[in-house]
Design a protein around this motif. Structure first.
Motif, PDB file in Angstrom:
ATOM      1  N   ALA A 277       0.955  -1.163  -0.028  1.00  0.00           N
ATOM      2  CA  ALA A 277       0.039   0.113  -0.006  1.00  0.00           C
ATOM      3  C   ALA A 277       0.827   1.197  -0.115  1.00  0.00           C
ATOM      4  N   PHE A 278       2.108   1.470   0.774  1.00  0.00           N
ATOM      5  CA  PHE A 278       2.845   2.347   0.510  1.00  0.00           C
ATOM      6  C   PHE A 278       3.536   2.723  -0.446  1.00  0.00           C
ATOM      7  N   ILE A 279       3.941   1.428  -1.340  1.00  0.00           N
ATOM      8  CA  ILE A 279       4.398   1.653  -2.570  1.00  0.00           C
ATOM      9  C   ILE A 279       3.401   2.440  -3.573  1.00  0.00           C
ATOM     10  N   VAL A 280       2.083   1.738  -3.488  1.00  0.00           N
ATOM     11  CA  VAL A 280       1.077   2.145  -4.528  1.00  0.00           C
ATOM     12  C   VAL A 280       0.838   3.738  -4.283  1.00  0.00           C
ATOM     13  N   TYR A 284       1.519   6.969  -6.718  1.00  0.00           N
ATOM     14  CA  TYR A 284      -0.020   7.536  -6.991  1.00  0.00           C
ATOM     15  C   TYR A 284       0.145   9.074  -6.768  1.00  0.00           C
ATOM     16  N   LEU A 285       0.535   9.501  -5.510  1.00  0.00           N
ATOM     17  CA  LEU A 285       0.449  10.934  -5.245  1.00  0.00           C
ATOM     18  C   LEU A 285       1.376  11.687  -6.171  1.00  0.00           C
ATOM     19  N   PRO A 286       2.764  11.463  -6.530  1.00  0.00           N
ATOM     20  CA  PRO A 286       3.392  12.353  -7.277  1.00  0.00           C
ATOM     21  C   PRO A 286       2.996  12.405  -8.851  1.00  0.00           C
ATOM     22  N   ILE A 287       2.548  11.400  -9.303  1.00  0.00           N
ATOM     23  CA  ILE A 287       1.849  11.451 -10.511  1.00  0.00           C
ATOM     24  C   ILE A 287       0.547  12.374 -10.708  1.00  0.00           C
ATOM     25  N   VAL A 288      -0.180  12.178  -9.674  1.00  0.00           N
ATOM     26  CA  VAL A 288      -1.096  13.213  -9.451  1.00  0.00           C
ATOM     27  C   VAL A 288      -0.831  14.597  -9.187  1.00  0.00           C
ATOM     28  N   LEU A 337      -6.388  -1.628  -7.028  1.00  0.00           N
ATOM     29  CA  LEU A 337      -5.049  -2.248  -6.280  1.00  0.00           C
ATOM     30  C   LEU A 337      -5.089  -2.423  -4.812  1.00  0.00           C
ATOM     31  N   LEU A 338      -5.557  -1.417  -4.242  1.00  0.00           N
ATOM     32  CA  LEU A 338      -5.788  -1.361  -2.608  1.00  0.00           C
ATOM     33  C   LEU A 338      -6.787  -2.252  -1.879  1.00  0.00           C
ATOM     34  N   ASP A 339      -7.870  -2.390  -2.865  1.00  0.00           N
ATOM     35  CA  ASP A 339      -8.973  -3.139  -2.429  1.00  0.00           C
ATOM     36  C   ASP A 339      -9.107  -4.617  -2.859  1.00  0.00           C
ATOM     37  N   GLN A 340      -8.823  -4.851  -4.204  1.00  0.00           N
ATOM     38  CA  GLN A 340      -8.982  -6.103  -4.782  1.00  0.00           C
ATOM     39  C   GLN A 340      -7.810  -6.826  -4.686  1.00  0.00           C
TER      40      GLN A 340
END
Length: 735
Positions: A277-280, A284-288, A337-340
Motif C-alpha cells: 500500500a505504501f508503494i502504490v 500515485y501521489l507524485p503522478i497526480v 489495487l488497494l481493495d482487490q
C-alpha cells in the motif's frame, strides 16, 4: 517546487497515511455484549436445530441455486451459517491444492472451485443489510462482516449455556439471538424508509456490532471450537493475505517462513499489505501532483508570452484535458489495487476508498467539463473548415453559439457526478435532494432577471441583429461587439469594455455600422467586416458644380488606393440655408481594432480637407487696369493658358472676363490639376502667379493699384469643421 522536494513530501504523506492510528468506532465501544459462557456449555451438535442445519448443508452441497435469506429467522441464520462453512471448506481445499499443482496459474478444477466459493460467499453476503453503509465501502464492509459473523456464530452456537430456540415462524418483525448483538428483521432498510419485505436479513445494527463481538471472541483465553462447521481462522486468512476470498496462487506457493513474515500483523493488516500500500501510494501521489501542477500551469500568464491565437485555443483545451483525463482511471486503478489485490480492510480500506473516490469523481467531473470545452472549440473549427473559411471573427461567432451549450452540458454532467459522489459517501438521497433545493431556491429568487436575460439572449442569438465583430451603437455606447452570451453582450468601446444585459440590449435601439464584404471566389473572408464611417461636411462657398464633382472624384480615387477602405459613397446636396453639404459613407475593414478604425477615419478626414483646399485653389482671378489696350486684353486668356501649359500637371479649363470695375477688368480662370500633394500644388500656383506678373509686365499689361499680390495663398487659415459642417477661409486668389 523542485522534483526532489515533491517526492519527499509525497513520501512523508504516504508514510503518514499508512501509519495513522486505528481508533475504535462507535460500534466497538457501545452496544450489546456477548455474554461469557460459564458452567456447562451446550455444543452445536446438541442444539435442537442441528438436524435442520445438516439438511441445509446437504442441500447446498447438491445445488448452489437459491437464496440464503428466508421467511423465518431460523432459515436465514442456519442458511448463512451452513453456506459460510461450505465457503471455508472450498477455500481450504483450493489453498491445499495450490501447493501440489505445478505452475503459478490455477487449474480448471481449482478455477471452478474458486468460482463456486465466490458464488456461495456472495449469496451469504446478500443476507446482510448494508443499506446504511456508504456505497464506497458497502461491498467490502459487508464481506468483512460476513466473515467475522461466521466466526462469531461459531462461538455463540457452540458455547451457549442453554438450548437456543431460533424461531421458525414469521410472526415476529425482528428477532435477536439471545445474549448477542445479532439481530434479524424482515426486509431491508434504506436511508429514506423503514423496513420492508417478507424475508429476514441481518440488520445494519448487527453489522455495526460485529467488530466489538469479534474482538470479544478472539481473546486468548477462549476455549477452542471443534465441530464440522467451525472456521476458526476464516477472517484472519482473508484480512492478512493479498487477493480477495482466495489468495493468489503465487502467494500460496511461497515458503511458509516467508509467508509468516509477510503476514506479520500490523494493526488489522499484514506487513506485506502495508508495504505494498505504501508503494502504490508513493507512486500515485507524485503522478497526480505532476498532472495537477501542469494543468494549473496552463492558466498562468507568462511574462513576455504572446497572447494565444484563437485558432490554438482548441489545442490548449485538449492539452488541459490530457493533463486531467489520466487522473480518474489512475484513481480507480489505485483503488482497485488497494481493495482487490492488496486487500486492505477496516480503517485502511475506508480512508483509502474515501480519498480515492473523491479524487475519482472530482477529476472525472473536471474531465467532462474540459472534454465538452475541447469538443466545442474543435467543432467550431470543423464547421469553419467545412465552409472553407479561415476567418478568426467567424470562428469567434461559431464559438459563441456552440461553447455555451457545451459548457452547459458539461456543467450538468459534472453536477450529476457530484450528487453521485455525495450518495456514494453515505448521504441519504433525501439530503442530496435538499442540497438541490438550495440552488433551486436561489434561482427562483433571481429568476425574473436571469430568465429575462436568458430569453433575450436566445432571441438575440436567433434574430442576430448584431454579430461578433460588428461595430454598433447601443443607446449611448458605441463600440465593437466582442462577446454575445446568454446573459449579456460585451462591447469594446474606445474607453474600455462595456457589458450590457441582454434584456436591455433587446429593448434598445441598435445602430449597426458594419457590413460584410462578400467574396465571389475563394474562401469566405469574414475578417473583411466593414465598419461604416459616416461624415456630413459643409462645403465652402464659391464652388461650382465642376469643383464639387472633382472633389467627389478625388475622394473616390483616394479610397480606391486604400487597402482598409473597401467601399465609399459620396454625394452632395443643398441644405436649408443654401449651403452645399457633402455626405460620405466609407466602409472600413478594421476587425474590431479601435486604433485602426480611428486611424482610417482620421486619414480620411485629413485627405478630404486637403482635397477641398486643392480644388478651391484651382480657381484664380487676375485683374488688369482699365487703361490696358484692347488688343492686349484679348490676348490675356491665351497668355494665361500658355503659362499654365508650361506645367505638365496643370491645364486650363476656361478663362473669361468676370467683371468690370471702376479701375480694373477682372479675369477668372480655372485649372485642372493632376497634383495629389497639396504642398506641390500650392508651390505650382505660386510659381504660376509669378510668371503671370512677369509676363504681364513684359507685355505692357498694367496691374491696377492699389492691389494685393499674394504669391502664395494659405488655404488653412481656418480649419474645416467636420462636426456637422465644413467651412474654409476664403483664400485670396486675386493677382
Amino acid at each position: 517546487m523542485k522534483k526532489p522536494t515533491v517526492w519527499a513530501i509525497c513520501f512523508l504523506l504516504s508514510l503518514a497515511l499508512v501509519h495513522l492510528p486505528l481508533y475504535p468506532t462507535l460500534a466497538e465501544t457501545s452496544g450489546e455484549s456477548i455474554e461469557a459462557s460459564t458452567g456447562n456449555q451446550i455444543r452445536l451438535i446438541e442444539q435442537p436445530f442441528y438436524p435442520e442445519l445438516q439438511n441445509i448443508a446437504n442441500r447446498w452441497n447438491r445445488s448452489y441455486m437459491g437464496e440464503v435469506e428466508g421467511k423465518t429467522p431460523q432459515y436465514t441464520l442456519l442458511n448463512f451459517y451452513g453456506v459460510m462453512a461450505k465457503v471455508a471448506s472450498k477455500i481450504e481445499w483450493v489453498s491445499t491444492k495450490a501447493t501440489t499443482e505445478p505452475g503459478f496459474r490455477w487449474s480448471e478444477e481449482s478455477k471452478q472451485t474458486i468460482k463456486e466459493a465466490e458464488l456461495l460467499f456472495n449469496s451469504a453476503v446478500e443476507s446482510l443489510d448494508g443499506s446504511l453503509i456508504p456505497e464506497s465501502t458497502r461491498s467490502d464492509r459487508r464481506e468483512e462482516a460476513a466473515l467475522k459473523l461466521k466466526e462469531i456464530l461459531d462461538y455463540v452456537l457452540d458455547n451457549s449455556s442453554s438450548a437456543l430456540a431460533i424461531p421458525n415462524t414469521s410472526n415476529d418483525q425482528d428477532w435477536r439471538l439471545p445474549s448477542t448483538g445479532i439481530h434479524l428483521a424482515k426486509g431491508k432498510r434504506n436511508q429514506d424508509s423503514p423496513l420492508a419485505g417478507d424475508e429476514y436479513f441481518f440488520t445494519p445494527e448487527t453489522i455495526n456490532n460485529i467488530p466489538r463481538m469479534y474482538s470479544f471472541i478472539k481473546q486468548s483465553d477462549r476455549n477452542p471450537i471443534e465441530n464440522d462447521f467451525a472456521t476458526p481462522n476464516l477472517y484472519k486468512q482473508y484480512t492478512y493475505t493479498p487477493g480477495q476470498l482466495v489468495p493468489p496462487k503465487w502467494y500460496l506457493k511461497l515458503p511458509l517462513g516467508i509467508r509468516n513474515l509477510f503476514e506479520r500483523p500490523i494493526g488489522d493488516q499484514s506487513l506485506l499489505q502495508i508495504c505494498l500500500a505504501f508503494i502504490v501510494t508513493t507512486i500515485y501521489l507524485p503522478i497526480v501532483y505532476i498532472l495537477t501542477h501542469n494543468f494549473l500551469s496552463t492558466f498562468k500568464h507568462r511574462k513576455g508570452a504572446k497572447k494565444t491565437s484563437i485558432w490554438l485555443e482548441d489545442n490548449k483545451a485538449w492539452g488541459r484535458l490530457a493533463f486531467i483525463a489520466p487522473i480518474p482511471p489512475l484513481s480507480a486503478f489505485c483503488n482497485y489495487l488497494l481493495d482487490q489485490q492488496i486487500n486492505l480492510t477496516n480503517f485502511w480500506l475506508e480512508k483509502s476508498a474515501l480519498i480515492l473516490d473523491i479524487a475519482f469523481y472530482v477529476s472525472l467531473g473536471l474531465t467532462i467539463l474540459l472534454l465538452f470545452e475541447a469538443l466545442g472549440r474543435s467543432s467550431s473549427e470543423w464547421i469553419l473548415s467545412f465552409r472553407n473559411s479561415k476567418s478568426s471573427v467567424e470562428l469567434k461567432r461559431i464559438n459563441n453559439i456552440i461553447l455555451p451549450s457545451c459548457r452547459f452540458l458539461g456543467a450538468i454532467s459534472s453536477i450529476g457526478l457530484m450528487y453521485a459522489l455525495l450518495i456514494r459517501l453515505g448521504l441519504p438521497p433525501s439530503t442530496v435532494l435538499a442540497f438541490s433545493a438550495v440552488p433551486g431556491l436561489a434561482i427562483g429568487l433571481g429568476a425574473q432577471r436571469i430568465l429575462g436575460n436568458l430569453f433575450s439572449g436566445i432571441s438575440i442569438q436567433t434574430d442576430r441583429p448584431v454579430r461578433i465583430g460588428d461595430f454598433c451603437k447601443v443607446n449611448n455606447e458605441e463600440g465593437f461587439v466582442t462577446r454575445i452570451g446568454l446573459r449579456s453582450i460585451e462591447l469594446s468601446t474606445f474607453s474600455g469594455r462595456v457589458t450590457i444585459p441582454n434584456s436591455t440590449f433587446d429593448s434598445a435601439t441598435i445602430q449597426s455600422f458594419s457590413k460584410h464584404v462578400q467574396s465571389n471566389i475563394g474562401p469566405i473572408d469574414s475578417d473583411a467586416i466593414g465598419q461604416n464611417i459616416e461624415l456630413q461636411l459643409e462645403m465652402p462657398s464659391g464652388l461650382g458644380i465642376g469643383h464639387l464633382n472633382s472633389i467627389v472624384d478625388r475622394i473616390k480615387d483616394y479610397a480606391a488606393t486604400q487597402e482598409r477602405i473597401s467601399k465609399i459613397s459620396c454625394s452632395f446636396c443643398e441644405n436649408n440655408n443654401g449651403g452645399i453639404i457633402l455626405s460620405i459613407v466609407a466602409l472600413s475593414k478594421t476587425n474590431q481594432e479601435w486604433e485602426k478604425y480611428l486611424n482610417i477615419r482620421q486619414n480620411l478626414v485629413s485627405e478630404i480637407r486637403l482635397i477641398v483646399a486643392l480644388i478651391k485653389n484651382t480657381k484664380q482671378m487676375v485683374s488688369v487696369g482699365r487703361q490696358t489696350k484692347p488688343e492686349l486684353i484679348e490676348q490675356i486668356p491665351n497668355i494665361i493658358e500658355a503659362i499654365i501649359n508650361e506645367d505638365p500637371q496643370l491645364s486650363m479649363s476656361y478663362c473669361r472676363l468676370s467683371s468690370i470695375s471702376d479701375y480694373s477688368l477682372d479675369f477668372v480662370f480655372n485649372m485642372e490639376a493632376k497634383y495629389t500633394d497639396i504642398g506641390e500644388f500650392l508651390n505650382a500656383v505660386a510659381a504660376l502667379k509669378q510668371k503671370i506678373l512677369l509676363t504681364f509686365s513684359n507685355n505692357g499689361i498694367h496691374i491696377p493699384y492699389p492691389t494685393s499680390v499674394e504669391l502664395q495663398t494659405n488655404p488653412f487659415e481656418q480649419p474645416i469643421n467636420f462636426e456637422g459642417s465644413l467651412t474654409t477661409s476664403e483664400p485670396s486668389d486675386a493677382i
